[in-house]
Motif scaffolding. Structure first.
Motif, mmCIF file in Angstrom:
data_model
loop_
_atom_site.group_PDB
_atom_site.id
_atom_site.type_symbol
_atom_site.label_atom_id
_atom_site.label_comp_id
_atom_site.label_asym_id
_atom_site.label_seq_id
_atom_site.Cartn_x
_atom_site.Cartn_y
_atom_site.Cartn_z
ATOM 1 N N ILE A 33 0.989 -1.203 -0.071
ATOM 2 C CA ILE A 33 0.064 0.062 0.098
ATOM 3 C C ILE A 33 1.000 1.157 -0.002
ATOM 4 O O ILE A 33 1.435 1.621 1.143
ATOM 5 N N SER A 63 -8.990 -4.762 8.626
ATOM 6 C CA SER A 63 -9.024 -3.496 7.716
ATOM 7 C C SER A 63 -9.264 -2.317 8.678
ATOM 8 O O SER A 63 -8.893 -1.138 8.603
ATOM 9 N N ASN A 112 -6.481 0.658 8.762
ATOM 10 C CA ASN A 112 -7.013 2.226 8.560
ATOM 11 C C ASN A 112 -6.740 2.979 9.659
ATOM 12 O O ASN A 112 -6.240 4.227 9.604
ATOM 13 N N ILE A 170 -3.120 4.056 8.849
ATOM 14 C CA ILE A 170 -3.258 4.856 7.743
ATOM 15 C C ILE A 170 -3.612 6.390 8.141
ATOM 16 O O ILE A 170 -3.037 7.254 7.532
ATOM 17 N N LEU A 184 -4.267 7.566 -1.200
ATOM 18 C CA LEU A 184 -4.565 7.614 0.024
ATOM 19 C C LEU A 184 -5.250 8.993 0.682
ATOM 20 O O LEU A 184 -6.114 8.681 1.673
ATOM 21 N N ILE A 216 -8.822 2.147 2.909
ATOM 22 C CA ILE A 216 -8.337 0.985 2.550
ATOM 23 C C ILE A 216 -9.437 -0.085 2.687
ATOM 24 O O ILE A 216 -9.865 -0.311 3.798
#
Length: 307
Positions: A157, A277, A281, A284, A300, A305
């Motif tokens: 990613i 997830s 995240n 992220i 992004l 995601i």
């Protein structure tokens, strides 16, 4: 055989000490010892050599423990699927990161995680090859590093790209230059970090790179390498995110590149079967708070995601 027994042998492998491993699992040492004995009887093999101090897995035990980590990883994946259905985010994130990225991300990332009551994070700073191995063995959940991914079992990613700069000794002829031509720079005076050779190779894109470089420092510590350069001739290549942590009087050693301007790509890597997830995240979102917006990957900025 139970998941709890697998947790015990993993703890023993991590701590190599019965009392410390038992404390980490919230059980007595005698309970852990008994459960290990039962598992060894069931499998008809010895997992740990108790005659060694600290204790150490046998060759067969190493294989059992490696598979146990994968089994527990998938067990946690099932729990996460249930949490996702209830839009709940909780649990521990096991994160790995390379030394050339960690100083710019980890302090603020821990602060970000600490604002989320149901989420914790354990992190390790290691070199790229070891992090890839740990991902494959399910010893960590994700890794942040610079790498051209060619492993079908690991997903990449992209997080951000940053410019690279030269840090030049005042004793080096390049110090008089305002900019440095990237294609013609004198590689025989380039200092590098030994365990981050892959980082430099990605930048220089040269098959003969190792024979062209000058000196190598066996550490992942950029700050120490810069002090070495200041006392000697030569230069090194540093990421743009290192510039804000330089002292003002050291910024006079910076030189920009041209023809072309080299870029450093940093990504987050997970196993292809990772399903958490919510936790992904969470990391992220922390990265998006830390990294300047102009450096972030465009996808992004726009999307969450989804796994």
């Amino acid at each position: 055989m139970t998941l709890q027994q697998l947790e015990y042998i993993i703890a023993l492998d991590d701590y190599r000490h019965f009392m410390k491993a038992a404390e980490s699992c919230g059980v007595t040492q005698s309970t852990m010892s008994l459960m290990l004995h039962k598992l060894e009887e069931e499998l008809d093999l010895q997992i740990f050599d108790r005659n060694l101090h600290p204790i150490r897995p046998t060759l067969a035990g190493e294989k059992i423990i490696k598979q146990a980590r994968v089994v527990l990883f998938h067990s946690n994946q099932l729990k996460e699927l249930s949490l996702c259905e209830h839009n709940s985010v909780s649990g521990n994130i096991r994160l790995g990161i390379t030394p050339t990225v960690a100083p710019y991300i980890m302090p603020k990332l821990f602060h970000h995680i600490n604002t989320i009551p149901e989420v914790t994070m354990t992190a390790c700073e290691l070199y790229r090859d070891r992090l890839i191995e740990m991902l494959k063995n399910a010893e960590i959940d994700m890794a942040i590093m610079s790498l051209a991914n060619s492993n079908e079992n690991i997903l990449e990613i992209p997080l951000y790209k940053e410019r690279l700069w030269a840090y030049v000794s005042a004793k080096d002829p390049l110090y008089k230059e305002k900019t440095i031509d990237f294609n013609t720079m004198p590689r025989n005076r380039l200092w590098t970090l030994k365990h981050e050779i892959c980082f430099q190779q990605q930048i220089l894109n040269s098959e003969n790179w190792e024979s062209e470089r000058s000196s190598m420092y066996e550490s992942g510590n950029i700050a120490t390498l810069l002090r070495i350069i200041e006392e000697n001739e030569g230069f090194t290549i540093i990421p743009e995110l290192h510039i804000p942590i330089l002292r003002e009087n050291h910024r006079k050693n910076l030189r920009s590149f041209n023809n072309p301007i080299p870029m450093h790509k940093v990504s987050l890597f997970i196993r292809s079967d990772y399903v958490r997830s919510g936790l992904l995240n969470t990391i992220i979102d922390g990265i998006k708070e830390i990294i300047p917006e102009e450096m972030l990957d465009e996808r992004l900025k726009k999307y969450k995601i989804k796994l």
